[in-house]
Design an enzyme around this catalytic site. Structure first.
Site, short mmCIF file in Angstrom:
data_model
loop_
_atom_site.label_atom_id
_atom_site.label_comp_id
_atom_site.label_asym_id
_atom_site.label_seq_id
_atom_site.Cartn_x
_atom_site.Cartn_y
_atom_site.Cartn_z
N GLY A 189 0.89 -1.19 -0.07
CA GLY A 189 0.02 0.01 -0.03
C GLY A 189 0.98 1.30 0.07
O GLY A 189 1.95 1.15 0.15
N HIS A 190 0.28 2.52 -0.17
CA HIS A 190 0.90 3.75 -0.29
C HIS A 190 1.56 4.14 1.11
O HIS A 190 1.27 3.72 2.30
CB HIS A 190 -0.03 4.93 -0.49
N ASN A 191 2.88 4.61 1.08
CA ASN A 191 3.78 5.20 2.01
C ASN A 191 4.07 4.02 2.98
O ASN A 191 4.51 4.28 3.81
CB ASN A 191 2.56 6.02 2.84
#
Lengths: 321, 321, 321
Positions: free
Chosen positions: C223-225
């Site tokens: 996922g993001h980050n």
């Protein structure tokens, strides 16, 4: 790229306390934002980060107004997180955009597909015969949309999405499998976003249906004849088996599973890693996950779990004495 | 498109009770079929839907013959579900088909790959050097078949399938990872169907083997050196770790997992969401899933589960008294 | 293709006991290797296979030297498994290679992307504007690298990988979802390998970061980050939710999950099928899997599990008496 605080409130509303001409060159979280950056505080539990933040300006709720002004410029908005979402959209819209042709020359679009002139079909996409792509919809690169599948307006399909592969349908024949041709299609509503490499199978006879506003993360499997109700959001790696009927305004956590041919009411929330084995007719939050532990402790408890039913009998026997 | 009932029984057999000239323009479930549609009853528990169905004709077993005739036309067949499967095939075969070239011009097929002239390679597929694609096999769009991998006859590979990526093999070297080049390939038998975005890795030294008649759903991971025995079916999102040896005539549920280097006998059935941690040498049905519950009840039971081993000790102590 | 034993030790070191001129035409496991093949023994528990092996030569540790020489030729190396890994690399490097152009003509590479001249971009890849591909890095076929994403040196991205799709970020607005544009990118270090159809999302504001030497198997969602520390290896079908911070030198088993916004220390090992629900700050081995059982036994134990908390209360009541 830069925006001035005055431009931002002119576009998005909110009350600016500070210098309209201050130039903002990026968005950042409270703890890392610098004087040229704009940040936001949406969750009161992070309030302690507010005073220490070096952000040039912060977006806060009316309740946080005084605390924010004590440190510098602020935009006060009723819902700072929603304001932040719209600010990311404003930011993205101002970025110089690559000159994207409506249909990239490397895409393979069947002459009998119908692509709205305002849709964008990215590189190496395949859109098959009879498929329809709605207004303002974007297919990023390498998206596959199969025969007769319909995608609504303002949808985003990320790379590797596969819409309309055959559902997994076979009739047993003396231990072997006879294919059931999948004669339905997929119908996707408006404002649906579908993450990378997610698959939505075509229906066996009728269509698989994804209603308006549904958001699907990456690597999700949606089986044939599933219905997903409007504005439901499903996290990555979840699997929805065939003919499941999921309500509206639900959330499904990552790697969760939903068994086929069951019904989930509106406003049901399923935790990550949870398998839904029976219909859920009551709104609420449902979970079924084995708790993580140090491996040696897990080994003992897992071994005991295989004796749990007899342990219950033993407790009952003790109680009778 | 239409078929007459007479044409259907002439092609597929079965005893028609009704008008040979009745035109059928679609297939549908009992509850939604209209007078121009054909339906079927395979599971006796849905018998109550039979009387109410508006279907123009229904396919039923001999035991349901009288009940079906009481409401109208019927085709009597020994196995109505299998008959229905073949009817979907007949239906699909009569649809006007897009004029599909053997190899779509956008596909990238290495000159040293061998593609049977009756195979179809869809748009934007990649078939690498030394790969072989058998007679009647269909690669839908965006399928990747790596070097030296062999696909048998009459297979269907759905969009995004990746055959022959490197297996996940590394030797540890002072905390880092040294790549083990994967020198084997993938060998797939006849009549295998592989769902969208499923991956089958090449073997490390020998080949990964998928036997005849295997059916794999979407988004499945098959590790290097796995063997899957003939006519085994595996549902979506399952993961099969390296060197697992799975028997014939098995079924594996959605999101199930199979640990590497173990053996599963023929005729084993694994439930969805279940991890196979040890070899299974006896046919049967195996499960390991945490039951779903309301989140607050789950929290209490999960906390207790972390004390289960000591609870067992406490019960033992009570018994000794 | 053949290598002589003398060539092998000249390239890789180790002490050869046997005929330098013996021609080797393949690598194989001990139990299946023939006289023209080279094998290895890395795990002492397989020592019994050594005497019976028909391999032309075996790679062994110094401790196994005498046992190996009793049966024929041997190469003695400190770490036979690492030696074997390097031998697979030697073998692969000697295979006649297809003349691969730096960038396959079917790939779609934006003119504003920066591709190192020693990188290879396979058929039907997409490399978007602002992306950077490092020296010696290989993108196999159908890989997508999004805008502004950076891939380091000597990386391998297998078919269907998607780097830089939008993270799954939405702000709630009256039950509906407002998109948070994902303004960050993905930064991948050197010597990273990423398996087929794995997805790594771009960050919301800052970047998603994959550090040097990380190895990701197929069909993984990142996922993001997220940050994944150096030399961590993650097996197939795992899901890493947004903003998880995973340490260095970790391993994560197949189909495991990691909830968002938590921290995992260095040297943590997560079993397959385990969900990490809280931060793990202590190195170790952690597990949470429901043990598999025959379905009928599982049904009883799962039913009892839903009463576990009250069972604990009943035991407490018995103890008080």
């Amino acid at each position: 790229m830069q925006l001035r605080l005055g431009d931002i409130v002119d576009s998005l509303g909110g009350q600016l306390h500070g210098d309209r001409s201050l130039a903002i060159d990026g968005l950042a979280p409270l703890e890392s934002a610098g004087p040229g950056q704009l940040s936001f505080l949406s969750n009161p539990k992070y309030q302690s980060q507010l005073a220490a933040s070096r952000a040039g300006c912060v977006i806060v709720s009316p309740a946080m107004r005084d605390a924010a002004l004590a440190r510098g410029a602020a935009i006060v908005a009723d819902d700072p997180y929603l304001y932040f979402a719209r600010l990311t959209q404003l930011w993205k819209s101002r970025r110089p955009s690559a000159a994207a042709p409506a249909v990239h020359p490397s895409a393979v679009v069947d002459p009998e597909a119908v692509v709205d002139p305002t849709a964008r079909i990215g590189p190496l996409c395949v859109v098959e015969r009879g498929a329809r792509i709605g207004a303002g919809t974007v297919l990023k690169s390498s998206v596959n949309v199969g025969e007769d599948c319909v995608i609504g307006d303002r949808c985003i399909l990320h790379p590797g999405v596969v819409i309309g592969a055959d559902g997994f349908g076979f009739a047993p024949r003396e231990g072997e499998w006879e294919k059931i041709e999948q004669l339905g299609a997929v119908r996707i509503g408006n404002d649906v976003e579908i993450g990378a490499n997610t698959c939505i199978d075509r229906g066996a006879l009728a269509d698989t249906v994804i209603e308006d506003g549904v958001k699907l993360d990456n690597l999700i499997q949606v089986g044939h004849n599933v219905r997903i109700g409007r504005h439901t959001a499903i996290a990555g790696c979840a699997g929805i088996a065939g003919s499941a009927n999921i309500g509206a305004y639900c959330t499904v956590g990552g790697s969760a599973g939903i068994v086929g041919h069951l019904t989930i009411a509106d406003h049901v929330h399923i935790s990550a890693f949870t398998l839904v084995m029976r219909s859920i007719l009551k709104p609420g939050h449902y979970t079924g996950v084995f708790p993580i532990d140090e491996n040696s402790a897990w080994e003992k408890n897992a071994a005991s779990l295989k004796q749990l039913h007899s342990l219950r009998d033993r407790v009952r026997a003790l109680e009778k004495k």
